[in-house]
Design an enzyme around this catalytic site. Structure first.
Site, PDB file in Angstrom:
ATOM      1  N   GLU A 112       0.827  -1.132   0.109  1.00  0.00           N
ATOM      2  CA  GLU A 112       0.034   0.094   0.531  1.00  0.00           C
ATOM      3  C   GLU A 112       0.792   1.867   0.020  1.00  0.00           C
ATOM      4  O   GLU A 112       0.284   2.672   0.612  1.00  0.00           O
ATOM      5  CB  GLU A 112      -0.932  -0.142   1.345  1.00  0.00           C
ATOM      6  CG  GLU A 112      -1.887  -1.636   1.085  1.00  0.00           C
ATOM      7  CD  GLU A 112      -2.630  -1.427   2.399  1.00  0.00           C
ATOM      8  OE1 GLU A 112      -3.670  -0.380   1.462  1.00  0.00           O
ATOM      9  OE2 GLU A 112      -2.504  -1.416   3.676  1.00  0.00           O
ATOM     10  N   HIS A 131      -0.233   5.703   7.473  1.00  0.00           N
ATOM     11  CA  HIS A 131      -1.226   4.671   7.449  1.00  0.00           C
ATOM     12  C   HIS A 131      -1.601   3.866   8.081  1.00  0.00           C
ATOM     13  O   HIS A 131      -0.501   2.959   8.582  1.00  0.00           O
ATOM     14  CB  HIS A 131      -0.987   4.124   5.986  1.00  0.00           C
ATOM     15  CG  HIS A 131      -2.265   2.765   6.209  1.00  0.00           C
ATOM     16  ND1 HIS A 131      -3.359   3.060   5.880  1.00  0.00           N
ATOM     17  CD2 HIS A 131      -2.052   1.702   5.638  1.00  0.00           C
ATOM     18  CE1 HIS A 131      -4.354   2.393   5.694  1.00  0.00           C
ATOM     19  NE2 HIS A 131      -3.660   1.511   5.437  1.00  0.00           N
ATOM     20  N   HIS A 133      -3.682   0.480  10.718  1.00  0.00           N
ATOM     21  CA  HIS A 133      -4.998   0.039  11.086  1.00  0.00           C
ATOM     22  C   HIS A 133      -6.049  -0.049  12.475  1.00  0.00           C
ATOM     23  O   HIS A 133      -6.293  -0.906  13.273  1.00  0.00           O
ATOM     24  CB  HIS A 133      -4.915  -1.553  10.270  1.00  0.00           C
ATOM     25  CG  HIS A 133      -4.602  -1.505   8.762  1.00  0.00           C
ATOM     26  ND1 HIS A 133      -3.722  -2.967   9.016  1.00  0.00           N
ATOM     27  CD2 HIS A 133      -4.761  -0.795   8.040  1.00  0.00           C
ATOM     28  CE1 HIS A 133      -3.605  -2.522   7.886  1.00  0.00           C
ATOM     29  NE2 HIS A 133      -3.697  -1.890   7.114  1.00  0.00           N
ATOM     30  N   HIS A 203     -11.062  -0.438   6.816  1.00  0.00           N
ATOM     31  CA  HIS A 203      -9.342  -0.931   6.873  1.00  0.00           C
ATOM     32  C   HIS A 203      -8.546   0.285   7.932  1.00  0.00           C
ATOM     33  O   HIS A 203      -8.364  -1.091   7.917  1.00  0.00           O
ATOM     34  CB  HIS A 203      -9.267  -0.345   5.702  1.00  0.00           C
ATOM     35  CG  HIS A 203      -8.372  -0.596   5.216  1.00  0.00           C
ATOM     36  ND1 HIS A 203      -7.564  -0.164   3.278  1.00  0.00           N
ATOM     37  CD2 HIS A 203      -6.771  -0.336   5.858  1.00  0.00           C
ATOM     38  CE1 HIS A 203      -5.971  -0.102   3.539  1.00  0.00           C
ATOM     39  NE2 HIS A 203      -5.806  -0.617   4.379  1.00  0.00           N
TER      40      HIS A 203
HETATM   41 ZN   LIG Z   1      -3.737  -0.816   5.389  1.00  0.00          ZN
END
Ligand SMILES: [Zn+2]
Length: 272
Positions: A112, A131, A133, A203
């Site tokens: 990603e 980023h 989760h 997500h």
């Molecule tokens: Zn992710």
């Protein structure tokens, strides 16, 4: 000892006492800094950011943090694909904004990574992207209840946190929920707009800032606010969120990113 000599010695001791402690350096920082053409402190901070976010429960085996390259703004620095808790200076690699690896040698890349490249393209004002989760934000990514600030440290959320849905992003590969290509990264960047955070449906989240320390701080408080808001909702009754005026006043204070950074750094690395 002559009085003047004594004064000189005392003066030297005072200067030593006033001098800042030498920066703690992780093994491999100097070599990575030379390899990537940056100040060693840049590498140290990026590795420490990984460790902090892991220690504070924002990143686990997955998720990543990047910074824009300080002297090559069309590049960014990020770890190779490894859990944040175990990132070392040797793991830091360099990508261009199309998320092509430019560091010589082999490297397993984050699938990603396009999140980072496409956001840096769309937002020249940003120097740090995280980023995660982050578990507590997930309910707000799948519900019509918006994530809103319920405690003062999360005042930065008052401007709103949009939700991006990979299923409506026109994925040319149609391969599900991960941001696995530039088109999905660009779509996510569009939903982020000029904001400071965006949720990814089912997500996780992305937090951005001009400063790595502020991005780390906000990623930790994003998770904390989500936990607190969920608890408030479970209590029932009416929730009085942080108002726009209260948020403005908090943001005007800005706080002290160094203090929070030092606190979390010591917790993650231990006082050495
Ligand atoms: Zn992710």
């Amino acid at each position: 000892m002559l009085p003047s000599r004594l004064m000189m010695v005392l003066g030297a001791l005072l200067l030593l006492a006033a001098a800042p402690a030498p920066a703690q350096s992780l093994p491999g920082v100097a070599a990575a800094a030379t390899r990537l053409g940056v100040d060693p402190r840049v590498i140290e901070d990026l590795v420490v950011a990984n460790r902090i976010l892991a220690h504070e429960g924002v990143l686990d085996a997955y998720g990543h943090v990047s910074i824009r390259h300080p002297t090559r703004p069309n590049h960014y620095l990020i770890a190779r694909s490894v859990a944040a808790e175990f990132v070392t200076p040797d793991d830091i690699v360099e990508f261009d904004l199309d998320s092509n690896l430019v560091t010589p040698g082999e490297s397993k890349e984050f699938i990603e990574r396009f999140i980072h490249g496409e956001i840096y393209k769309a937002r020249p004002d940003l120097d740090a992207v995280i980023h995660s989760h982050s578990a507590s934000v997930i309910p707000f990514s799948v519900s019509t209840v918006p994530l809103r600030p319920v405690f003062h440290m999360a005042a930065f959320l008052a401007s709103g946190v949009p939700v991006w849905d990979s299923g409506s992003a026109g994925d040319p590969d149609a391969q599900g929920i991960l941001v696995r290509n530039p088109a999905l990264g660009a779509s996510l960047a569009t939903t982020l707009g000029k904001g400071v955070a965006v949720l990814l449906r089912g997500h996780g989240a992305v937090v951005v800032s001009r400063e790595l320390r502020v991005a780390v701080r906000n990623a930790i408080w994003l998770e904390a606010n989500a936990r607190a808001q969920l608890a408030a909702i479970q209590l029932g009754g009416q929730i009085k969120y942080i108002s726009a005026d209260e948020a403005r006043a908090m943001l005007a204070l800005r706080g002290d990113p160094e203090r929070a950074w030092d606190y979390w750094k010591r917790r993650a690395l231990g006082p050495k």
